[in-house]
Design a protein around this motif. Sequence first.
Motif, PDB file in Angstrom:
ATOM      1  N   ASN A   1      -2.171  12.790   1.348  1.00 12.99           N
ATOM      2  CA  ASN A   1      -2.874  11.513   1.295  1.00 12.99           C
ATOM      3  C   ASN A   1      -3.977  11.409   2.350  1.00 12.99           C
ATOM      4  OD1 ASN A   1      -2.616   8.389   2.407  1.00 12.99           O
ATOM      5  ND2 ASN A   1      -2.904   8.613   0.207  1.00 12.99           N
TER       6      ASN A   1
ATOM      7  N   THR B   1      13.567  10.427   7.379  1.00 12.18           N
ATOM      8  CA  THR B   1      12.490  10.550   6.409  1.00 12.18           C
ATOM      9  C   THR B   1      11.271  11.134   7.098  1.00 12.18           C
ATOM     10  OG1 THR B   1      11.140   9.405   4.782  1.00 12.18           O
ATOM     11  CG2 THR B   1      11.597   8.229   6.805  1.00 12.18           C
TER      12      THR B   1
ATOM     13  N   GLY C   1       1.613   4.578  -2.831  1.00 12.92           N
ATOM     14  CA  GLY C   1       1.203   5.954  -2.534  1.00 12.92           C
ATOM     15  C   GLY C   1       0.049   6.060  -1.575  1.00 12.92           C
TER      16      GLY C   1
ATOM     17  N   ASN D   1      -3.986  12.146  -4.506  1.00 12.61           N
ATOM     18  CA  ASN D   1      -3.452  12.601  -3.237  1.00 12.61           C
ATOM     19  C   ASN D   1      -3.333  14.120  -3.159  1.00 12.61           C
ATOM     20  OD1 ASN D   1      -3.279  10.118  -2.168  1.00 12.61           O
ATOM     21  ND2 ASN D   1      -1.095   9.850  -2.487  1.00 12.61           N
TER      22      ASN D   1
ATOM     23  N   GLY E   1      -1.883   2.072   4.345  1.00 18.34           N
ATOM     24  CA  GLY E   1      -0.856   1.113   4.753  1.00 18.34           C
ATOM     25  C   GLY E   1      -0.608   1.169   6.249  1.00 18.34           C
ATOM     26  N   VAL E   2      -0.448   2.376   6.785  1.00 16.12           N
ATOM     27  CA  VAL E   2      -0.117   2.490   8.205  1.00 16.12           C
ATOM     28  C   VAL E   2      -1.312   2.092   9.068  1.00 16.12           C
ATOM     29  CG1 VAL E   2       0.513   4.112   9.993  1.00 16.12           C
ATOM     30  CG2 VAL E   2       1.665   4.196   7.819  1.00 16.12           C
TER      31      VAL E   2
ATOM     32  N   GLU F   1      -0.261   5.857   1.756  1.00 15.33           N
ATOM     33  CA  GLU F   1       0.453   5.749   3.025  1.00 15.33           C
ATOM     34  C   GLU F   1      -0.514   5.556   4.186  1.00 15.33           C
ATOM     35  OE1 GLU F   1       1.316   9.185   1.732  1.00 15.33           O
ATOM     36  OE2 GLU F   1       3.325   8.836   0.886  1.00 15.33           O
TER      37      GLU F   1
ATOM     38  N   SER G   1       2.518  14.825  10.015  1.00 16.60           N
ATOM     39  CA  SER G   1       3.936  14.692   9.701  1.00 16.60           C
ATOM     40  C   SER G   1       4.753  15.370  10.800  1.00 16.60           C
ATOM     41  CB  SER G   1       4.231  15.315   8.342  1.00 16.60           C
ATOM     42  OG  SER G   1       5.059  16.426   8.484  1.00 16.60           O
TER      43      SER G   1
ATOM     44  N   PHE H   1       6.796  11.511   6.278  1.00 18.41           N
ATOM     45  CA  PHE H   1       5.676  11.449   5.338  1.00 18.41           C
ATOM     46  C   PHE H   1       4.403  11.879   6.037  1.00 18.41           C
ATOM     47  CE2 PHE H   1       4.707   7.141   6.877  1.00 18.41           C
ATOM     48  CZ  PHE H   1       5.957   6.709   7.273  1.00 18.41           C
TER      49      PHE H   1
ATOM     50  N   TYR I   1       0.832  -1.207   0.000  1.00 21.47           N
ATOM     51  CA  TYR I   1       0.000   0.000   0.000  1.00 21.47           C
ATOM     52  C   TYR I   1       0.868   1.259   0.000  1.00 21.47           C
ATOM     53  CZ  TYR I   1      -4.320  -2.516   1.220  1.00 21.47           C
ATOM     54  OH  TYR I   1      -5.414  -3.321   1.217  1.00 21.47           O
ATOM     55  N   VAL I   2       1.859   1.266   0.914  1.00 23.70           N
ATOM     56  CA  VAL I   2       2.713   2.458   1.022  1.00 23.70           C
ATOM     57  C   VAL I   2       3.476   2.678  -0.277  1.00 23.70           C
ATOM     58  CG1 VAL I   2       4.660   3.466   2.249  1.00 23.70           C
ATOM     59  CG2 VAL I   2       2.881   2.300   3.525  1.00 23.70           C
TER      60      VAL I   2
ATOM     61  N   TYR J   1       2.716   6.103  11.800  1.00 21.31           N
ATOM     62  CA  TYR J   1       3.749   5.094  11.573  1.00 21.31           C
ATOM     63  C   TYR J   1       4.427   4.731  12.896  1.00 21.31           C
ATOM     64  CZ  TYR J   1       8.619   3.835  10.578  1.00 21.31           C
ATOM     65  OH  TYR J   1       9.857   3.267  10.598  1.00 21.31           O
TER      66      TYR J   1
END
Lengths: 310, 460
Positions: A151, B140, A71, A147, A76-77, A73, B205, B142, A67-68, B148
């Motif tokens: 996203n 990084t 694109g 997006n 996915g998370v 994200e 983020s 996002f 998924y991540v 996350y």
Amino acid sequence: MSHVLTVLPAAAGALTESGQTSTAEAVLFWVLGPIMVLAALGLLFARKAVHAALAVVLVMISLAFLYVAQGAEFLGVVQVVVYTGAVMMLFLFVLMLVGVDRSDSLVETIRGQRWIGVLAGLGLGVVLAGVVGRATYGTPAGIEEANAGSNPAAIAHLIFGQHVFAMEVVGALLVTAALGALVLTHRQRLTRKVGQRERAERRLREGGYPVSLPAPGVYARHNALDVPALDPEGRPIEASVPRVLRVRGQEADAREYAARIDRVLAGGWATGAGTFTSNRDVDDPHGRTAPTPGTPGTDATETDDEEGAR
Amino acid sequence: MSVLPAALTALPSAVGDGAVAPVVADFSNDVFWVWLLKAVAIIVFLLTSVLIAIWFERRVVGIMQLRPGPNVHGPFGLLQSLADAMKLLVKEDITVKAADKLVYILAPMIAVLCSLLVYAVIPFGPEVNIFGVITPLQLTDFPVAVLYILACASVGVYGIVLGGWSSNSTYPLLGGVRSTAQVISYELAMGLSLVSVFIMAGSMSTSQIVDSQTSVWWFLPLLPAFVIYVISMVGETNRLPFDLPEAEGELVGGYTTEYSSMKFAWFFLAEYINMLNVSAVATTLFFGGWRAPWPLSAINDGMFNTGWWPVLWFVAKVWMFMFLFVWIRGSVLRFRYDQFMKIGWKVLIPAALAWVVCVSLVQAARQLWDVDLRTLLFVLAGLVLVGLVVSFLVPEKKPAPEPGPTGPQEIDPFADGYPVPPLPGQVLPPSPRAQRRLAATATDAGDPSGPETPLEVRGG
């Protein structure tokens, strides 16, 4: 299964042709794909329930990677947080409580269960094949447009705009299910709740042992769990050895350690085990009086009763 | 239904800059060796921090308990944790015979791996020049970086749970089950407390959350959320007073009971890295991340907020939270398990939910009427202050005086089955000898209403 296997490479290929999939993404797919298939097969064929659950976790996390990479994200998370972190964890919780290492039994509990299962599986397969086969895709908008903003914001627009009704219905359904579980498992309390304080008071009223039991093994040479502690008069306290050891008969001989302390007190030297035994009830070198009845820990049967009462 | 689309079209303009750039940090200059360098630096930072943290914890707890703590190896005993690590390395590695071998070995690896992942999205500082490459001091970032972090934490629990299960022993299993219940309950409270930061910052983020704290750090306006986060971060890392999965008095070593040598060391390492992780998250989300504290940030036109200086502030803030962990450990007793669960479900989660609703209302009001955040905060603080003053003016309701008897009360000391001493204001009944004496004097004097001697025994 075969249907899915034919669809997947085709999908990957289509993406490459449209210029959407980079080499890195393709490599990721071809690495994760076999792992996921193997893990999915592990779910079917693992003998232990916990191993099957772990295989599902592996599939879920790999899916989150995909998924991540594409694109999505947020999806996915959230997949990891919600499914792996909460749902599968609850599954594992139940599995671990059901049995530490009990394998699944393959005995049918409902007659014809297996055939019903096969039929239902076939039905599901036909339905899925029909849906997937007849699906048509519009022209892709592209990940940048999907997006727009960011996203999570784009997903928020979709969920709380286009699909808000479905979301609300699902939410109501989940709340109903949770309430139903609460109602079904709720038990009316018929008696007053017995807390720590009440238990302690009751124990003392019944003449139980007022403080914590003495720890086993007081000597540097014999501080193992199976050696009973000695009271101030040198007699072993049976209650100091854990009840489990006493029930199993794994307790060390208390009389011997009592005899040793006798020898030390008499000025002798405690050499070797079991060479010298004395029964202090018969010859008491110090002429001490008989132990006070009712002193905690003097009588083995009494302390055993206390253990049982607790 | 027709209202919703209109509201949604209005939303992007209302959210403002939050929706335009999903991530503030610019990683476009990063090349292969830059992020490799950053990743290695993070690992080195974490491992050395763990060594120092163990020493730090033992020293500080020692000082709190009026004893020196480790002071033999190296200056101030600094090399003690290195010696301990060496000891763990060379100890015999026991694999329990009845264990589920694969899972038993896998569990500590999962725990360590997941704990190492979190620092990837933690910003150490703004953009700096590393060997000619301008790059942010962050591996990084996002748009869902904080989620996350939560995901890594929730997968890391699998290490504990599986370690407890695979040992095939009672105490580890109980430890594993406890930790499952604990983490599921406290992660809810933790996530909800973070939501208010997301609402205020308009992003998930990490770099943007730090960027949103230029004028005010979020722990001040979002104090309730910060308190909830601090409580649940202690619960999440299984530290005292919430270290129930490894409560020594009840479960021997909990999930680590059957582990030895390096496998135990990995669990140990994971626990300390997790402490660093939650401290870094608290710093980033509530304490301004790498930003310099107020008087310093004003010096020389924000000089201390540029270049490599911010690393110093960040590390100092993280260690402030580490000190908080040690402080709590040194002063609070372990909770009973049912009390602990009750706090999580009946206090923290409802409080966090109510707070999120309040923050959403304030944020909505801010966007509808276009109020400046600082003005709004001052107004709200003033309202709270006025409420507080008014609450002082309200006369305190006096508790109804208990119809207590005057004079000493005679008690039956054996009422509960065992003798108790009289409390202040209570007296024991006269002893048998005193009763005989009383009877004797009564017959001698022939006066039934003889002089009464109050036999009061004071408990204090």
